[in-house]
Design a protein around this motif. Structure first.
Motif, mmCIF file in Angstrom:
data_model
loop_
_atom_site.group_PDB
_atom_site.id
_atom_site.type_symbol
_atom_site.label_atom_id
_atom_site.label_comp_id
_atom_site.label_asym_id
_atom_site.label_seq_id
_atom_site.Cartn_x
_atom_site.Cartn_y
_atom_site.Cartn_z
ATOM 1 N N SER A 264 0.826 -1.211 0.000
ATOM 2 C CA SER A 264 0.000 0.000 0.000
ATOM 3 C C SER A 264 0.858 1.258 0.000
ATOM 4 O O SER A 264 0.432 2.307 -0.489
ATOM 5 N N ALA A 265 2.082 1.174 0.554
ATOM 6 C CA ALA A 265 2.996 2.314 0.535
ATOM 7 C C ALA A 265 3.438 2.648 -0.888
ATOM 8 O O ALA A 265 3.873 3.773 -1.160
ATOM 9 N N LEU A 266 3.298 1.680 -1.795
ATOM 10 C CA LEU A 266 3.564 1.914 -3.213
ATOM 11 C C LEU A 266 2.312 2.371 -3.949
ATOM 12 O O LEU A 266 2.342 2.576 -5.169
ATOM 13 N N GLY A 267 1.210 2.489 -3.207
ATOM 14 C CA GLY A 267 -0.045 2.875 -3.833
ATOM 15 C C GLY A 267 -0.702 1.743 -4.583
ATOM 16 O O GLY A 267 -1.469 1.972 -5.523
ATOM 17 N N GLU A 268 -0.420 0.504 -4.175
ATOM 18 C CA GLU A 268 -0.936 -0.664 -4.872
ATOM 19 C C GLU A 268 -1.617 -1.619 -3.903
ATOM 20 O O GLU A 268 -1.360 -1.598 -2.693
#
Length: 211
Positions: free
Chosen positions: A84-88
Motif C-alpha cells: 500500500s505504501a507503493l499505492g498498490e
C-alpha cells in the motif's frame, strides 16, 4: 490472526450475532484474549457500547450494508502494508489472489478511521469487495463467516507477498501475468473444504482449538 503475524497490537475481529448486532473482540491484542474473556456486543443502530474500539465503526457500517457478511477481520499484515505504501493492492497473480480480483480498493486516507463519516466512506468504497486496503494501515476483510474472513486475511497477505517478490522482475521490465476473468471465476472456488482447511491451519495449536 496474531500468531500468524496478520495482526499486531491493534487488530480486531468480529462475528455477526443476528440482524441487530455483532460481537467484536475486546480492546486488547488478539493474541492475549483468553478463553473466558467476553467480547463486546455492538448494536447495528445506536452508539458504540463501552469497551468498543472507535474503529469498530468500520465493522458496523459493513454489516449494515451487506447482510451476507458474517465475519470481519481488521489486520495489519506487513506485506499488505508495504504494498500500500507503493499505492498498490494485490492483483490476481496466483490462486489465492483470485478471491480479490481484479484487486482490492485502496483507501487513500492515512488517519485512523474513528468517526462515523469516515467509516461510512470506507464501507462505501469497499462495496461488495472481499477486502479494502487502508494506506499504510493494513486492511479490512469481510466474509460470509468469521472463518472465511480469517482465511481471506491470510490469502490477502499471501497475494501481497507475491507482488513484493516480483518487484525486481518488474524493475527489469518483466510484466507479471494476471489471471483473466475466466481464470478467476474457475479458481476462486469455495468447494473442497477450502476455507475449512485454512481455518484448521490457522487455528491449530490455539487454546480454543484444543478446548
Amino acid at each position: 490472526m496474531g500468531r500468524h503475524g496478520l495482526a499486531h497490537a491493534y487488530g480486531h475481529v468480529s462475528a455477526r450475532l443476528n440482524a441487530e448486532s455483532f460481537l467484536v473482540s475486546p480492546a486488547q491484542p488478539l493474541g492475549t484474549v483468553g478463553l473466558d474473556e467476553p467480547g463486546v456486543q455492538v448494536p447495528l443502530d445506536g452508539d458504540l457500547p463501552p469497551g468498543a474500539l472507535p474503529e469498530v465503526r468500520i465493522h458496523r457500517e459493513i454489516y449494515r450494508r451487506r447482510p451476507s457478511v458474517g465475519g470481519i477481520c481488521r489486520v495489519q499484515s506487513p506485506a499488505v502494508m508495504a504494498l500500500s505504501a507503493l499505492g498498490e493492492t494485490p492483483r490476481a497473480l496466483h490462486g489465492l489472489g483470485t478471491y480479490f480480483a481484479p484487486a482490492p480498493p485502496l483507501w487513500p486516507g492515512v488517519a485512523l478511521v474513528r468517526d462515523d463519516a469516515q467509516a461510512v466512506a470506507v464501507a462505501e468504497m469497499m462495496g461488495d469487495a472481499a477486502a479494502i486496503v487502508l494506506s499504510g494501515n493494513g486492511a479490512v476483510i469481510a466474509g460470509e463467516t468469521l472463518e472465511e474472513a480469517a482465511s481471506l486475511a491470510f490469502f490477502l497477505e499471501d497475494a501481497a507477498k507475491i507482488e513484493l517478490a516480483l518487484l525486481p522482475a518488474r524493475a527489469a521490465g518483466r510484466t507479471p501475468r494476471e489471471y483473466t476473468a475466466d481464470e478467476v471465476a474457475k479458481r476462486a472456488v469455495r468447494a473442497g473444504a477450502l476455507f475449512e482447511r485454512m481455518w484448521q491451519f490457522l487455528c491449530f495449536g490455539d487454546p480454543e482449538w484444543q478446548a
